[in-house]
Scaffold this active site. Structure first.
Site, short mmCIF file in Angstrom:
data_model
loop_
_atom_site.label_atom_id
_atom_site.label_comp_id
_atom_site.label_asym_id
_atom_site.label_seq_id
_atom_site.Cartn_x
_atom_site.Cartn_y
_atom_site.Cartn_z
N GLU A 177 0.81 -1.22 0.00
CA GLU A 177 0.00 0.00 0.00
C GLU A 177 0.85 1.28 0.00
OE1 GLU A 177 -2.77 0.36 3.28
OE2 GLU A 177 -3.51 2.28 2.57
N LYS A 219 -2.46 -2.03 -3.19
CA LYS A 219 -3.50 -1.15 -2.62
C LYS A 219 -3.08 0.30 -2.82
CE LYS A 219 -5.98 -0.19 1.70
NZ LYS A 219 -6.68 -0.80 2.81
P1 13P Z 1 -9.30 4.21 4.10
O1 13P Z 1 -10.14 3.49 3.07
O2 13P Z 1 -10.09 4.83 5.20
O3 13P Z 1 -8.30 5.13 3.45
O4 13P Z 1 -8.46 3.10 4.84
C1 13P Z 1 -7.87 2.10 4.12
C2 13P Z 1 -6.63 1.68 4.76
O5 13P Z 1 -6.45 0.53 5.07
C3 13P Z 1 -5.60 2.70 4.99
O6 13P Z 1 -4.39 2.09 5.35
#
Ligand code: 13P
Length: 340
Positions: A177, A219
């Site tokens: 991510e 992500k």
């Molecule tokens: P949000 O969808 O609230 O951005 O959170 C996703 C997430 O896992 C952030 O690390």
């Protein structure tokens, strides 16, 4: 060739019409969410809230996996079943956030690097024993006048890749991510440029650390103007620009892309995902789905407000958003369905 367990898990995480519920808020972050509904940040309340979410009827129809915080991975549901087992019994794959947070980066004012690599292999081995099958690590890229620096982009990419390699060796599918924050007044063009640079660095680092692309899920954030930018793009422009970047930067071997919501409103996060799937319509090499935290939980949290009497309402709100996003993941969402 037999398909490995990691490949099977990664594919199941992004199965058609399914996405991920990010419920891995740290104790500090869930405290902020609870403050907004006047609920005190105690272990019993955190457990009751997660119990409400995870026991929503039929959740496994739209939700492939749930990302947990370590405390939740070790907790039991109100009926005494450990949370990972409860989720697995509903056909939902348990996952675990393994980073220890984005910390100020030395010599890079205004920027952070995500920590948590020390001892990670041992922690992963334990998480697997507790039932986790995938993991998450969030890197944060901030856009400002003179940032992000190359130092920040490369340090975060390197850490993400080291994390991903360690997870795969220990038997967890890594969610990689790199979040480009929506904070600021930058234009959508600048967000596109930075997202492209960040993803380029991330895939370079993943290759260098020998990470198996078939055994991971990406992500990313969507390509969007900064929250305080006076010019906000429409849904189709966000979808087109995000797809352009992904097509340039994400190898076809990656099974799926599961977006974060990053502070977008619930309905916009759904509409953007839907627009991308409508545009891509069967011609994309990877699945495009959601891994939302706030955009799945906000309405549910507000309906629940910490009261046992509101559990049904909270679950109803979560189920509704899960259904809307499941439709968006196959490009079949319509805003008029929000009213039903
Ligand atoms: P949000 O969808 O609230 O951005 O959170 C996703 C997430 O896992 C952030 O690390």
């Amino acid at each position: 060739m037999s398909i490995s367990e990691l490949a099977k898990t990664a594919q199941a995480m992004v199965a058609k019409g399914k996405g991920i519920l990010a419920a891995d808020e740290s104790t500090g972050t869930i405290g902020k969410r609870f403050q907004s509904i006047n609920v005190s940040n105690e272990e019993a309340n955190r457990r009751a809230y997660r119990d409400m979410l995870f026991t929503a009827k039929g959740l496994g129809e739209q939700i492939s996996g749930v990302i947990l915080y370590e405390e939740t991975l070790r907790q039991t549901a109100i009926d005494g079943t450990p949370f990972p087992q409860l989720l697995a019994s509903k056909g939902i794959i348990p996952g675990i956030k393994v980073d220890t947070g984005a910390k100020d980066m030395a010599l890079c004012p205004g920027e952070t690097v995500t920590e948590g690599l020390d001892g990670l292999a041992g922690r992963c081995a334990e998480y697997v024993k507790l039932g986790a099958r995938f993991a998450k690590w969030r890197a944060v890229i901030t856009i400002g006048e003179k940032i992000p620096s190359a130092s920040c982009i490369w340090a975060n990419a390197h850490a993400l890749a080291r994390y991903a390699a360690i997870c795969q060796e220990q038997g967890l599918v890594p969610i990689v991510e790199p979040e480009v924050l929506m904070d600021g007044d930058h234009t959508i063009e600048r967000c596109q440029e930075i997202t492209e640079r960040a993803l380029s660095a991330v895939f370079d680092a993943l290759y260098n650390q020998r990470v198996v692309l078939e055994h991971m899920v990406l992500k990313p954030s969507m390509v969007i103007a900064g929250k305080s930018c006076p010019v906000q793009a429409g849904v189709s422009e966000v979808a087109e620009r995000t797809l352009t970047v992904l097509k340039r930067m994400v190898p076809a071997a990656v099974p799926g892309v599961a977006f974060l919501s990053g502070g977008q409103s619930d309905e916009l996060a759904t509409a953007h995902l839907d627009a991308m799937n409508k545009l891509g319509a069967g011609a994309l090499p990877w699945a495009l789905t959601f891994s939302y935290g706030r955009a799945l939980q906000q309405a549910s949290l507000k309906a629940w407000r910490g009261a046992a009497a509101n559990v049904d309402a909270g679950q109803g709100a979560l189920s509704h958003r899960a259904r809307m996003n499941s439709l968006a993941a196959i490009g079949q969402y319509r805003s008029d369905l929000e009213k039903k």
